[in-house]
Motif scaffolding. Structure first.
Motif, PDB file in Angstrom:
ATOM      1  N   TRP A  41       0.806  -1.215   0.000  1.00 42.08           N
ATOM      2  CA  TRP A  41       0.000   0.000   0.000  1.00 42.08           C
ATOM      3  C   TRP A  41       0.843   1.272   0.000  1.00 42.08           C
ATOM      4  O   TRP A  41       0.311   2.376   0.102  1.00 42.08           O
ATOM      5  CB  TRP A  41      -0.963   0.007   1.192  1.00 42.08           C
ATOM      6  N   LEU A  42       2.171   1.146  -0.129  1.00 36.33           N
ATOM      7  CA  LEU A  42       3.017   2.337  -0.217  1.00 36.33           C
ATOM      8  C   LEU A  42       2.665   3.102  -1.489  1.00 36.33           C
ATOM      9  O   LEU A  42       2.632   2.532  -2.576  1.00 36.33           O
ATOM     10  CB  LEU A  42       4.493   1.955  -0.275  1.00 36.33           C
ATOM     11  N   ASN A  43       2.414   4.367  -1.344  1.00 29.59           N
ATOM     12  CA  ASN A  43       2.126   5.201  -2.499  1.00 29.59           C
ATOM     13  C   ASN A  43       3.408   5.828  -3.032  1.00 29.59           C
ATOM     14  O   ASN A  43       4.433   5.854  -2.359  1.00 29.59           O
ATOM     15  CB  ASN A  43       1.105   6.286  -2.136  1.00 29.59           C
ATOM     16  N   HIS A  44       3.300   6.341  -4.243  1.00 29.00           N
ATOM     17  CA  HIS A  44       4.405   7.035  -4.903  1.00 29.00           C
ATOM     18  C   HIS A  44       4.445   8.488  -4.450  1.00 29.00           C
ATOM     19  O   HIS A  44       3.413   9.116  -4.231  1.00 29.00           O
ATOM     20  CB  HIS A  44       4.207   7.002  -6.420  1.00 29.00           C
ATOM     21  N   SER A  45       5.637   9.037  -4.346  1.00 30.73           N
ATOM     22  CA  SER A  45       5.825  10.469  -4.158  1.00 30.73           C
ATOM     23  C   SER A  45       7.051  10.895  -4.943  1.00 30.73           C
ATOM     24  O   SER A  45       8.041  10.162  -5.017  1.00 30.73           O
ATOM     25  CB  SER A  45       6.018  10.818  -2.676  1.00 30.73           C
ATOM     26  N   CYS A  46       6.983  12.088  -5.508  1.00 24.30           N
ATOM     27  CA  CYS A  46       8.138  12.654  -6.204  1.00 24.30           C
ATOM     28  C   CYS A  46       9.202  13.134  -5.218  1.00 24.30           C
ATOM     29  O   CYS A  46      10.328  13.397  -5.619  1.00 24.30           O
ATOM     30  CB  CYS A  46       7.679  13.801  -7.108  1.00 24.30           C
ATOM     31  N   ALA A  93       9.554   6.543  -4.415  1.00 24.61           N
ATOM     32  CA  ALA A  93       9.483   6.974  -5.813  1.00 24.61           C
ATOM     33  C   ALA A  93       9.393   5.712  -6.658  1.00 24.61           C
ATOM     34  O   ALA A  93      10.318   4.901  -6.661  1.00 24.61           O
ATOM     35  CB  ALA A  93      10.704   7.794  -6.186  1.00 24.61           C
ATOM     36  N   TYR A  94       8.278   5.497  -7.330  1.00 25.67           N
ATOM     37  CA  TYR A  94       8.074   4.260  -8.086  1.00 25.67           C
ATOM     38  C   TYR A  94       9.083   4.099  -9.219  1.00 25.67           C
ATOM     39  O   TYR A  94       9.594   3.023  -9.437  1.00 25.67           O
ATOM     40  CB  TYR A  94       6.667   4.201  -8.666  1.00 25.67           C
ATOM     41  N   GLY A  95       9.317   5.149 -10.000  1.00 22.64           N
ATOM     42  CA  GLY A  95      10.250   5.044 -11.128  1.00 22.64           C
ATOM     43  C   GLY A  95       9.836   3.958 -12.110  1.00 22.64           C
ATOM     44  O   GLY A  95      10.670   3.190 -12.586  1.00 22.64           O
ATOM     45  N   LEU A  96       8.544   3.910 -12.423  1.00 24.42           N
ATOM     46  CA  LEU A  96       8.029   2.863 -13.309  1.00 24.42           C
ATOM     47  C   LEU A  96       8.542   3.021 -14.736  1.00 24.42           C
ATOM     48  O   LEU A  96       8.722   4.139 -15.215  1.00 24.42           O
ATOM     49  CB  LEU A  96       6.496   2.907 -13.324  1.00 24.42           C
ATOM     50  N   THR A  97       8.773   1.905 -15.401  1.00 23.35           N
ATOM     51  CA  THR A  97       9.136   1.908 -16.813  1.00 23.35           C
ATOM     52  C   THR A  97       8.122   1.065 -17.565  1.00 23.35           C
ATOM     53  O   THR A  97       7.586   0.087 -17.028  1.00 23.35           O
ATOM     54  CB  THR A  97      10.550   1.336 -17.049  1.00 23.35           C
ATOM     55  N   MET A 103       4.253   8.913 -12.310  1.00 21.83           N
ATOM     56  CA  MET A 103       4.930   7.869 -11.546  1.00 21.83           C
ATOM     57  C   MET A 103       5.977   7.156 -12.400  1.00 21.83           C
ATOM     58  O   MET A 103       6.713   6.297 -11.912  1.00 21.83           O
ATOM     59  CB  MET A 103       3.927   6.841 -11.008  1.00 21.83           C
ATOM     60  N   LEU A 104       6.044   7.515 -13.682  1.00 26.29           N
ATOM     61  CA  LEU A 104       7.004   6.900 -14.591  1.00 26.29           C
ATOM     62  C   LEU A 104       8.405   7.458 -14.345  1.00 26.29           C
ATOM     63  O   LEU A 104       8.565   8.623 -13.982  1.00 26.29           O
ATOM     64  CB  LEU A 104       6.597   7.148 -16.046  1.00 26.29           C
TER      65      LEU A 104
END
Length: 148
Positions: A76-81, A112-116, A142-143
């Protein structure tokens, strides 16, 4: 004593919140779930119909941890910049969430998700990965920067 709890988040859905002060450099918990292939986890995610939620955590060896199967509150951790935590993978492929700065009671823990992604970023796809962290330096996505 528990250090975190899961509850409704203003960022997105549910989030993980500190119940007590946690100094920088502390290991909070392990990201748990089924270790499987991207293909299997992605297919499961598509079948779930959950838009805007993903519990898939990529590992260095190409496999993933799918937190939707046997996962814990770390999913449940959310993304943050401007995150206050980071994910650290050890040599065995286990992922631990650690604070990168001090956290106060009531703060939401974020990474920070750093999704690709492997496809062209269309406006629809960009909307699926929009960031709602609300920080001063929010990138809006989130990318990973290279994917936007």
């Amino acid at each position: 004593m528990r250090r975190v709890t899961v509850r409704k988040s203003s960022v997105h859905g549910r989030g993980v919140f500190a119940l007590q002060a946690i100094p920088a450099g502390q290991r909070i918990f392990e990201y748990r779930g089924e270790v499987t292939s991207w293909r299997r986890a992605s297919a499961r995610h598509r079948r779930s119909g959950l838009r805007g939620h993903t519990f898939i955590f990529g590992l260095a060896d190409g496999r993933v941890i799918d937190g939707s199967v046997g996962g814990n509150s770390a999913r449940w951790l959310n993304h943050s910049c401007q995150p206050n935590c980071e994910a650290v993978e050890d040599e065995r492929g286990r992922v631990f969430i650690e604070t990168i700065r001090a956290v106060k009671p009531g703060d939401e823990l974020c990474i920070a998700y750093g999704l690709t992604i492997d496809e062209a970023v269309t406006p629809e796809l960009a909307a699926d990965y929009a960031c709602h962290c609300g920080t001063k330096r929010c990138t809006g996505s989130m990318l990973a920067t290279a994917s936007v």
